[in-house]
Each structure stands twice: as structure tokens, then as C-alpha cells.
Write a protein that holds these residues in place. Structure first.
Motif, PDB file in Angstrom:
ATOM      1  N   GLU A  42       1.086  -1.294  -0.031  1.00 53.02           N
ATOM      2  CA  GLU A  42       0.012   0.000  -0.170  1.00 53.02           C
ATOM      3  C   GLU A  42       0.783   1.300  -0.101  1.00 53.02           C
ATOM      4  O   GLU A  42       0.762   2.304  -0.749  1.00 53.02           O
ATOM      5  CB  GLU A  42      -0.989  -0.150   1.386  1.00 53.02           C
ATOM      6  CG  GLU A  42      -1.883   1.142   1.313  1.00 53.02           C
ATOM      7  CD  GLU A  42      -3.063   0.776   0.069  1.00 53.02           C
ATOM      8  OE1 GLU A  42      -3.544   1.961   0.143  1.00 53.02           O
ATOM      9  OE2 GLU A  42      -3.063  -0.189  -0.359  1.00 53.02           O
ATOM     10  N   ILE A  43       2.148   1.317   0.610  1.00 51.25           N
ATOM     11  CA  ILE A  43       3.030   2.374   0.621  1.00 51.25           C
ATOM     12  C   ILE A  43       3.501   2.566  -0.458  1.00 51.25           C
ATOM     13  O   ILE A  43       3.673   3.692  -0.945  1.00 51.25           O
ATOM     14  CB  ILE A  43       3.929   2.071   1.887  1.00 51.25           C
ATOM     15  CG1 ILE A  43       3.355   2.332   3.353  1.00 51.25           C
ATOM     16  CG2 ILE A  43       5.243   3.162   1.734  1.00 51.25           C
ATOM     17  CD1 ILE A  43       4.123   1.773   4.479  1.00 51.25           C
ATOM     18  N   ILE A  44       4.003   1.580  -1.079  1.00 50.83           N
ATOM     19  CA  ILE A  44       4.549   1.725  -2.513  1.00 50.83           C
ATOM     20  C   ILE A  44       3.633   2.048  -3.682  1.00 50.83           C
ATOM     21  O   ILE A  44       3.938   2.862  -4.679  1.00 50.83           O
ATOM     22  CB  ILE A  44       5.204   0.364  -2.997  1.00 50.83           C
ATOM     23  CG1 ILE A  44       6.308  -0.136  -1.915  1.00 50.83           C
ATOM     24  CG2 ILE A  44       6.049   0.618  -4.324  1.00 50.83           C
ATOM     25  CD1 ILE A  44       7.227   0.965  -1.882  1.00 50.83           C
ATOM     26  N   LEU A  89       5.416  10.244   3.822  1.00 50.50           N
ATOM     27  CA  LEU A  89       4.198  10.512   4.541  1.00 50.50           C
ATOM     28  C   LEU A  89       3.223   9.273   4.860  1.00 50.50           C
ATOM     29  O   LEU A  89       2.643   9.290   5.929  1.00 50.50           O
ATOM     30  CB  LEU A  89       3.359  11.655   3.558  1.00 50.50           C
ATOM     31  CG  LEU A  89       3.954  12.872   3.525  1.00 50.50           C
ATOM     32  CD1 LEU A  89       3.364  13.710   2.469  1.00 50.50           C
ATOM     33  CD2 LEU A  89       4.330  13.678   4.638  1.00 50.50           C
ATOM     34  N   SER A  90       3.317   8.250   4.015  1.00 49.52           N
ATOM     35  CA  SER A  90       2.499   7.298   4.498  1.00 49.52           C
ATOM     36  C   SER A  90       2.827   6.371   5.432  1.00 49.52           C
ATOM     37  O   SER A  90       2.031   6.027   6.501  1.00 49.52           O
ATOM     38  CB  SER A  90       2.426   6.184   3.071  1.00 49.52           C
ATOM     39  OG  SER A  90       1.743   6.781   2.141  1.00 49.52           O
ATOM     40  N   GLN A 140       1.354   5.759   9.423  1.00 51.27           N
ATOM     41  CA  GLN A 140       1.116   4.576  10.142  1.00 51.27           C
ATOM     42  C   GLN A 140       2.169   4.292  11.362  1.00 51.27           C
ATOM     43  O   GLN A 140       2.348   3.257  11.719  1.00 51.27           O
ATOM     44  CB  GLN A 140       1.453   3.451   9.098  1.00 51.27           C
ATOM     45  CG  GLN A 140       0.514   3.413   7.971  1.00 51.27           C
ATOM     46  CD  GLN A 140      -1.071   2.703   8.408  1.00 51.27           C
ATOM     47  OE1 GLN A 140      -0.954   1.844   9.195  1.00 51.27           O
ATOM     48  NE2 GLN A 140      -1.798   3.293   8.064  1.00 51.27           N
ATOM     49  N   GLN A 141       2.924   5.657  11.637  1.00 50.34           N
ATOM     50  CA  GLN A 141       3.742   5.511  12.848  1.00 50.34           C
ATOM     51  C   GLN A 141       4.781   4.567  12.595  1.00 50.34           C
ATOM     52  O   GLN A 141       5.355   3.564  13.500  1.00 50.34           O
ATOM     53  CB  GLN A 141       3.264   4.902  14.206  1.00 50.34           C
ATOM     54  CG  GLN A 141       1.814   6.446  14.460  1.00 50.34           C
ATOM     55  CD  GLN A 141       1.565   5.694  15.718  1.00 50.34           C
ATOM     56  OE1 GLN A 141       0.999   4.721  16.227  1.00 50.34           O
ATOM     57  NE2 GLN A 141       1.076   6.874  16.627  1.00 50.34           N
ATOM     58  N   ILE A 142       5.444   4.535  11.322  1.00 49.15           N
ATOM     59  CA  ILE A 142       6.215   3.773  10.848  1.00 49.15           C
ATOM     60  C   ILE A 142       7.699   4.641  10.603  1.00 49.15           C
ATOM     61  O   ILE A 142       7.609   5.590   9.953  1.00 49.15           O
ATOM     62  CB  ILE A 142       6.270   3.009   9.592  1.00 49.15           C
ATOM     63  CG1 ILE A 142       5.196   1.859   9.859  1.00 49.15           C
ATOM     64  CG2 ILE A 142       7.584   2.318   8.982  1.00 49.15           C
ATOM     65  CD1 ILE A 142       4.831   1.173   8.483  1.00 49.15           C
ATOM     66  N   GLY A 143       8.723   4.456  11.221  1.00 48.13           N
ATOM     67  CA  GLY A 143       9.874   5.276  11.003  1.00 48.13           C
ATOM     68  C   GLY A 143      10.737   5.029   9.676  1.00 48.13           C
ATOM     69  O   GLY A 143      10.525   4.040   9.067  1.00 48.13           O
TER      70      GLY A 143
END
Length: 202
Positions: A34-36, A129-130, A134-137
């Protein structure tokens, strides 16, 4: 929450989180895709979509660490890259999800390279930004070592690596952020009165 406020919050909370802060927790494949996918919706002049992304498997975590250690050992003088840093370099990617960022130049439309780099940069920002939402570093490693590693892949002559995107879950750091921006007045102005006279060229 108002949509603009929510978006503004995500944009202004985006930050670099380095891989030595990541914990041993896998990003689900569906979320990664989804991020990609969001990356591929970046603006692209004449729809060239000049990007390609390679998700690097777990074996690359060891390979990349060793490669960077040898790369900087060869490139930097010992006082800038002492032996005390070797082990941390090797271990650095171990909790990260690694994405090679590849710029793929169009073979059918002649577009300046800077526009293609700008498009890839917009795609990476969408990823960033995605991840923030999602609180991913994450962060974009565009160092010489990262680019050199990515260029080892079986790339087409029209392609080159622009770095490696690191992603990972991390323990929330409660210390106040030091990030800031200059006042808007330093970067933005209105010009409502100036008129420009065009000179016809032959």
C-alpha cells in the motif's frame, strides 16, 4: 478532524528516523505494498512514471551492512571511519525493511533528467508521509554507499539507483522534537502589482 488539519499534522510530523532506532517487528506485506502504491501516485510529467522500487529480502540486511563497512573502510581515512564503527555499520540494517529506489528514464519521451528526479522524489515523499501516518519510522539514504549498493542490481542502461529507503517500527521517543522551519514570511511573499512587459524575440 478536518481533512486539511489531519493532512497538515502528518506533513509536519514527518521526520527522519534512523535504522538504529528500529525494533524487531516486521512490516506486513500488504501494508508495504500500500505504501509503494501511494508512491506510484506521485506527479509525473507526461506520465513517464520514472520509478521502480525493489524490496530487498532479509539476506540483504547482512549483505548491505558488510558492503557499507567495506565501502567506507576503503573510501574514508581511518580517523573518519575507525575500526570501532565497523560492528555498528554491519548491524545497522538488521531491523529495517529496505527498498531500493530506482530511477527509470523514459525511452519514448525526451524529458530533462531533473524532472524525472523530481518525480521520483515526490514518490519517495508519498512513501514517507504514508509511513508517518502508520507510525513507521523511515528515511531516504542517498549516501554514496547506498547508491553504490543499489547500482549492483541488474539495472537497465536507462536506470540508476538513487538510494535506499529504510523503514521500520520504532519505540516512540518522548523527547521534544528539535525540528523547526523558518517563519513563513521568510519564504513566502505576495506580488500583486508588478506587471511584466514581454519583449518579442525574433
Amino acid at each position: 478532524m478536518d481533512t486539511l488539519i489531519e493532512l497538515s499534522t502528518i506533513i509536519r510530523n514527518r521526520k527522519t528516523v534512523y535504522a538504529d532506532s528500529y525494533i524487531d517487528r516486521k512490516i506486513p506485506d500488504a501494508l508495504l505494498e500500500e505504501i509503494i502504491t501511494n508512491a506510484t501516485w506521485a506527479p509525473t510529467h507526461k506520465q513517464t512514471e520514472p520509478w521502480r522500487f525493489i524490496a530487498l529480502g532479509s539476506s540483504h540486511k547482512i549483505a548491505l551492512g558488510n558492503y557499507l563497512k567495506e565501502f567506507y573502510q576503503a573510501k574514508l581515512p581511518i580517523h573518519k571511519y575507525p575500526a570501532s564503527r565497523y560492528e555498528s555499520t554491519i548491524k545497522y540494517p538488521q531491523n529495517a525493511t529496505l527498498i531500493a529506489i530506482i530511477m527509470k528514464r523514459s525511452q519514448r519521451i525526451d524529458i530533462p533528467e531533473w524532472e524525472e528526479i523530481a518525480a521520483v522524489s515526490c514518490a519517495v515523499q508519498n512513501m514517507w508521509l504514508s509511513c508517518t501516518a502508520q507510525q513507521i519510522g523511515c528515511y531516504w539514504d542517498s549516501s554514496d554507499g547506498a547508491i553504490s549498493y543499489g547500482n549492483q542490481f541488474d539495472l537497465h542502461p536507462s536506470e540508476r539507483c538513487l538510494g535506499i529507503f529504510y523503514m521500520g517500527y520504532y519505540q516512540d521517543i518522548k523527547t521534544p522534537t528539535k525540528r523547526k522551519r523558518r517563519p513563513l514570511s521568510k519564504k513566502f511573499s505576495w506580488d500583486k502589482n508588478t506587471t511584466i512587459t514581454y519583449t518579442k524575440t525574433s
